[in-house]
Design a protein around this motif. Structure first.
Motif, PDB file in Angstrom:
ATOM      1  N   GLY A 176     -29.504 -12.764  29.832  1.00 48.50           N
ATOM      2  CA  GLY A 176     -30.015 -11.494  30.332  1.00 48.50           C
ATOM      3  C   GLY A 176     -30.707 -11.621  31.670  1.00 48.50           C
TER       4      GLY A 176
ATOM      5  N   HIS B 214     -28.935  -6.307  20.892  1.00 45.45           N
ATOM      6  CA  HIS B 214     -30.373  -6.371  21.129  1.00 45.45           C
ATOM      7  C   HIS B 214     -31.058  -5.285  20.319  1.00 45.45           C
ATOM      8  CE1 HIS B 214     -29.952  -2.824  23.720  1.00 45.45           C
ATOM      9  NE2 HIS B 214     -28.942  -3.437  24.294  1.00 45.45           N
TER      10      HIS B 214
ATOM     11  N   ASP C  32     -29.629 -16.595  21.770  1.00 47.85           N
ATOM     12  CA  ASP C  32     -29.370 -15.204  22.122  1.00 47.85           C
ATOM     13  C   ASP C  32     -28.400 -14.628  21.095  1.00 47.85           C
ATOM     14  OD1 ASP C  32     -28.952 -12.757  23.240  1.00 47.85           O
ATOM     15  OD2 ASP C  32     -28.259 -13.490  25.181  1.00 47.85           O
TER      16      ASP C  32
ATOM     17  N   ASP D 197     -30.301  -5.812  29.269  1.00 47.41           N
ATOM     18  CA  ASP D 197     -30.191  -6.743  28.154  1.00 47.41           C
ATOM     19  C   ASP D 197     -31.546  -7.406  27.923  1.00 47.41           C
ATOM     20  OD1 ASP D 197     -29.143  -8.181  26.090  1.00 47.41           O
ATOM     21  OD2 ASP D 197     -27.946  -9.547  27.311  1.00 47.41           O
TER      22      ASP D 197
END
Length: 355
Positions: A264, A137, A133, A314
């Motif tokens: 997320g 984003h 991750d 997210d």
């Protein structure tokens, strides 16, 4: 004599042709206004005709611009989809005896690619998995995802130890961040959480975790975390320690599955601010449906979309690996998986589901 025919680019010609209709409409309006006697009259009827003509011309121009913008948006989405397929390649449904299903959802509706990454590759050392991750984003995280995934796809075949793979990822990320150096210095705040797994033929699960959520083990008896050990810091802000202790998390028995996810999923909130109950949803899915990776993935995504109203804040990536090999080692001798489940069964007996 061989003649080579030059290929004329079609895009400029298409652009010129696309301007033909608006120019024609504009020419009609100007010609009418300058040459038509009716346009020079001040009567109500003449003004109505002139107004209707220019309204039609304006409406045609608006419709043409709308159509052009939609075409451009479709083209952008096709390019983004192609980039996503090249970056996050669709995983085959079966890899070295493991049934696989994965999906990714970007929080940025304008981008088909988010800041989450995953890959599953069969190597001579076993099936190796990465789930990561990137901070942020959308399109701003794509370059970092590409750097980490590109390094992983090479390192898993070159490095005999899982720690060597992690160090290769760390070096690739450091190079990427140096290339993004600005006048005020490098982007030192960028970081990537990374989970590396290695599953050889005997089913033993080995892991290295840098700030990422631990996966869940799905079985006929319920849902339990793969491990409870404290992870290492995320890649980027801090150097890796000299020693990288690999977690030995027991054996994944035939019929059991690993559910990997990014934060997320667990951090998603509904309109009241309540977190998404991922573990409870998984337990319900395991209890009600067969342990099929695609079915598990679909159930979780449906529940997640319902929980967030279709607008997660997210990026979310989910990955399910089900051991479909005929033989595998037992789980009694593990040092990480069974101990974690035993502690969970002692402290949280209500979380265990029996079929």
């Amino acid at each position: 004599m061989i003649r080579i025919k030059a290929r004329v680019p079609r895009r400029p010609l298409r652009r010129v042709l696309s301007l033909g209709l608006p120019l024609a409409w504009g020419a009609v309006g100007v010609t009418y206004k300058l040459t038509c006697p009716l346009a020079q009259q001040e009567s109500i009827g003449a003004r109505a005709v002139t107004g209707a003509l220019f309204f039609a011309v304006g409406s045609g121009l608006i419709l043409h611009i709308h159509h052009a913008l939609l075409s451009e948006l479709r083209q952008v989405r096709r390019v983004a989809g192609a980039a996503q397929s090249a970056l996050l390649r669709p995983l085959p449904p079966r890899i070295d005896g493991m049934d696989v299903a994965a999906a990714q959802l970007s929080a940025d509706r304008a981008a088909a690619i988010g800041g989450d990454l995953y890959e599953v590759i069969a190597t001579e050392h076993g099936v190796r998995v990465v789930m990561g991750d990137v901070k942020g984003h959308g399109l701003t995280a794509v370059a970092t995802v590409a750097a980490v995934l590109g390094s992983f796809r090479e390192a898993v075949h070159d490095e005999a130890e899982l720690g060597g793979v992690l160090r290769r990822l760390d070096r690739a990320l450091a190079r990427h961040l140096r290339e993004r150096t600005h006048d005020d210095g490098p982007a030192v705040e960028d970081f990537v959480t990374v989970l590396l797994l290695e599953i050889p033929q005997d089913g033993e699960v080995r892991a290295l975790n840098c700030g990422h959520p631990w996966p869940y083990v799905l079985s006929a008896t319920g849902v339990e975390p793969l491990a409870r050990a404290d992870p290492l810091p995320p890649l980027g802000p801090f150097p890796l320690p000299p020693e990288l202790p690999v977690e030995h998390c027991g054996h994944l028995r035939p019929g059991e599955a690993l559910f990997l996810h990014t934060d997320g999923a667990e951090d998603a909130r509904d309109a009241r601010g309540r977190f998404f109950p991922l573990r409870e949803v998984l337990a319900e899915t395991v209890r009600d449906d067969p342990l099929v990776p695609q079915a598990v993935l679909g159930s979780v995504f449906t529940a997640l979309q319902r929980h967030t109203g279709g607008a997660p804040a997210d990026d979310v990536a989910l990955l399910v690996l089900r051991n479909d090999r005929r033989t595998s080692g037992a789980r009694d001798s593990d040092t990480c998986g069974s101990a974690a489940r035993a502690r969970s069964a002692t402290t949280h007996p209500q979380s265990t589901n029996h079929l």
